[in-house]
Write an enzyme that holds these catalytic residues in place. Structure first.
Site, PDB file in Angstrom:
ATOM      1  N   ASP A  52       0.815  -1.218   0.000  1.00 23.38           N
ATOM      2  CA  ASP A  52       0.000   0.000   0.000  1.00 23.38           C
ATOM      3  C   ASP A  52       0.851   1.272   0.000  1.00 23.38           C
ATOM      4  OD1 ASP A  52      -2.327  -1.387  -0.078  1.00 23.38           O
ATOM      5  OD2 ASP A  52      -2.861  -1.116   2.022  1.00 23.38           O
ATOM      6  N   TYR A 280      -6.990   4.725  -3.769  1.00 24.16           N
ATOM      7  CA  TYR A 280      -6.648   4.247  -2.425  1.00 24.16           C
ATOM      8  C   TYR A 280      -7.486   4.969  -1.375  1.00 24.16           C
ATOM      9  CZ  TYR A 280      -3.700   2.547   1.380  1.00 24.16           C
ATOM     10  OH  TYR A 280      -3.236   1.930   2.520  1.00 24.16           O
TER      11      TYR A 280
END
Length: 719
Positions: A52, A280
């Site tokens: 991430d 995201y």
């Protein structure tokens, strides 16, 4: 997969004598993953780390490198904020080394949390009860909730009165009666109308009954209401709670699905494959890529018309403290992929959340809404007298041009009339409004200029009035009010408060709330967060002995130090050393002085059928239940039935709050299994005015009858 390496669970795992060096190990459940990756890496020419795009993701990449013993010279780090072909290709074209400053910032957070949790929690086990915990950030959230609860309990309501006049334009014999409008008494003899008791209101009403009413002034204007910024993690969680009824944790789980990708079918019938539908979802930035802005502007022109497009793209600035502006806001990966195109391809929650994200983003690039506004002032006094001591005011607004409201409305958006609720200031807020549009008096959405909801009520527009025009009084409406305390935090308002104060980060909000709920420190009560007796006890001990540690200012300050480590202006070891020098004296003093506190379990008033002992309410892994006070001698247990004070429509028994296997609240008869009545919506004691049937909550202001489906407007507590 999450973290493949972490601090040992059995001990502190931080070397206090050697610059707080952590000791990591691969958990048993992750050893197979690490072994497989190590084997694959040994056969690969290059290894790309694509975790991430935040500090935690950077740390996971580094831990993976270390745990699998992968040579750094064969690895590259790639970062992307959306899982689409273009974004992935661009990420690989701009690969880089692991950013150890970001890794150290995450390590510092983990070590700080371990130092606090592993050294204060044993104190609570020893002095209160087992299975308790203290957390560096969760305890501050608990403190906010407890302090709000005590503000509510200590609040003394203050009586005050308002007086509305229902007025109408005068008529002649040939004219039909004209509809009335309401105006609020705002000034008496030049001073603010301050009516503290019934006697004050009665005296004014008596004076006004025979008064003459004239229009003193009419002010017409135009107000603009700017669109909301695109979503951040915080505002997404807030809006998902307010509009969709999703908890913060649930909203993030659904957003994770949308980010990771959904299998879609192309128009030619072939599988398109998994497509990331949103960017995201852990971000505090409102920045948007230029390509996404251009695509949204093209969609707006094509779908809604050029008049809905501002001359220049709308640009927003985050109001969050220390926002990571290098990130992007939460938006669709393609605004051309409209919600209607995906309705049959997504699960219900996925569709609802995607629609919300799409609407918010597209609206953020649209033109402002424009309202026509009017404010009317009416003077009242004895007929024929020059002195008119009473001033009434009415205001209204109507949409002249919907702008972004054509896609996404932050609140009601119809014409209005009455009081100060309908008039908009230059910043788009209701005239005289001190707060926003949240139910707790604070705005629930982040906007460019804090221009909250227009406060429109959907009433009629004011009639055409002229200055000096006499009016007829239809009736006077005196009304008693009492000041209200701030309500309990909802998940949405708690997240907003944490963000505003710089406590936690986008990746931690949902976990903070889940932790204090799971520990039994807080419980949900009518969609609000209420502290339990245990939570109050733990909070009081922590505040007494660690007041300077578990407070908003200190916690926010530590976040700034972590940001400085991430940016390279501070190093990890000195920050940890300064913290421990501050913390350790408080810890030693608490170990010496913290008294033993006994938290008596709450008795149900029932007798154990097996041993005759008292039955008490206990807290387990899956929530509250009823058990025998003589445990472990007697192990009798049964489910906890929370009666809600409403009779079952089938057999007259008590309706009770229950939880499904997935943790969802529903309502059923306490006589189950003899009676199988259930409802997902909360029943209320008030019967249906039409048929006398059971009413259940439909939304914030409406209840619906389960028998005749008649809707009734009801004022729910806390709404």
């Amino acid at each position: 997969m999450g973290h493949v390496r972490d601090l040992l669970r059995s001990k502190l795992s931080v070397d206090l004598e050697h610059d707080f060096e952590p000791t990591y190990r691969v958990p048993n459940e992750k050893r197979g993953v690490v072994k497989a990756l190590k084997s694959a890496a040994a056969r690969a020419k290059e290894i790309y780390l694509a975790t991430d795009p935040d500090r935690e993701g950077e740390a996971i990449a580094w831990h993976l490198l270390e745990a699998a013993e992968i040579p750094p010279e064969r690895t590259r780090r790639v970062v992307f904020h959306e899982i689409t072909r273009h974004a992935i290709a661009d990420a690989f074209a701009h690969s880089r080394d692991i950013d150890m400053q970001l890794v150290d910032a995450q390590q510092a957070r983990r070590i700080l949390d371990r130092l606090v949790g592993y050294q204060i929690s044993p104190l609570l086990w020893d002095r209160v009860k087992s299975r308790l915990s203290a957390g560096r950030v969760q305890s501050v959230a608990l403190r906010l909730i407890v302090e709000r609860e005590r503000e509510i309990l200590a609040f003394v309501p203050v009586e005050y009165w308002s007086i509305d006049a229902e007025l109408a334009q005068q008529t002649t014999r040939t004219q039909q009666p004209r509809p009335g409008f309401r105006a609020r008494l705002v000034r008496i003899r030049g001073a603010e109308a301050d009516l503290k008791a019934r006697a004050d209101a009665d005296q004014v009403v008596a004076d006004l009954r025979d008064a003459a009413y004239d229009v003193a002034g009419v002010k017409r204007g135009e107000r603009r209401r700017r669109p909301y910024a695109p979503f951040t993690t915080s505002t997404l969680q807030q809006d998902a709670a307010q509009r969709l009824g999703m908890t913060a944790a649930r909203a993030m789980r659904v957003a994770q699905d949308l980010y990771e990708g959904i299998d879609l079918e192309r128009s030619d019938g072939n599988e398109e494959g998994p497509i990331g539908l949103i960017t995201y979802m852990r971000t505090d930035s409102v920045n948007v890529a230029q390509e996404a802005v251009a695509e949204a502007r093209a969609l707006i022109t094509e779908t809604y018309g050029p008049e809905y497009l501002p001359a220049k793209p709308n640009v927003y600035r985050s109001r969050a403290k220390n926002a990571q502006e290098a990130h992007e806001a939460i938006r669709p990966t393609s605004s051309q992929r409209t919600p209607s195109m995906l309705r049959d391809k997504l699960k219900r929650d996925q569709y609802r959340l995607y629609e919300l994200i799409w609407q918010r983003f597209v609206a953020s690039q649209m033109a402002a809404a424009v309202y026509d506004t009017v404010t009317v002032e009416v003077e009242a006094g004895q007929p024929g007298a020059l002195d008119r001591p009473y001033l009434f005011r009415a205001s209204g607004s109507a949409i002249k041009f919907p702008g972004f409201l054509a896609v996404y409305s932050g609140g009601a958006a119809g014409p209005t009339n009455g009081g100060a609720n309908g008039i908009l200031n230059d910043d788009g807020r209701p005239a005289g409004a001190a707060g926003g549009n949240g139910r707790d008096g604070s705005a629930v959405d982040e906007r460019d200029a804090m221009d909250e909801s227009a406060g429109l009520t959907g009433q009629e527009i004011l009639p055409e009035l002229r200055q000096g025009e006499p009016l007829d009084l239809l009736r006077l409406i005196p009304e008693q009010h009492f000041t209200q305390p701030s309500p309990r935090y909802s998940e949405a308002s708690l997240v907003k408060t944490l963000e505003e104060n710089g406590i936690g980060r986008p990746s931690t909000y949902a976990a903070i709330i889940s932790t204090i709920l799971d520990r039994g420190y807080v419980e949900r009560a009518d969609k609000r967060l209420a502290p339990t007796d245990l939570g109050c006890t733990v909070n009081d001990l922590l505040v007494k002995h660690f007041d300077s540690l578990f407070n908003v200012g200190f916690t926010a300050g530590m976040e700034e130090h972590l940001d400085s480590i991430a940016s390279g202006t501070e190093e990890m070891a000195p920050v940890l050393r300064d913290f421990y020098d501050f913390f350790s004296p408080q810890l030693r003093e608490a170990e010496r002085t913290m008294a033993r506190v006994v938290v008596a379990p709450e008795k149900t008033g029932e007798v154990c059928p097996e041993c005759g002992g008292d039955l008490v309410i206990k807290l387990g892994r899956y929530g509250k239940f009823v058990g025998c006070a003589s445990y472990p001698t007697c192990r009798f247990t049964k489910p906890l039935i929370i009666k809600i004070g409403v009779a079952c429509p089938k057999d007259g028994g008590d309706l009770a709050e229950r939880r499904s296997r997935r943790g969802r609240t529903f309502y059923g008869c306490a006589n189950y299994p003899e009676c199988d009545f259930t409802s997902w919506k909360r029943p209320i004691p008030q019967p249906c005015p039409r048929c006398g049937g059971l009413l259940v909550v439909a939304n914030k202001v409406w209840a619906e009858c389960i028998a005749c489906h008649e809707r009734t407007r009801v004022e729910f507590e806390g709404a």
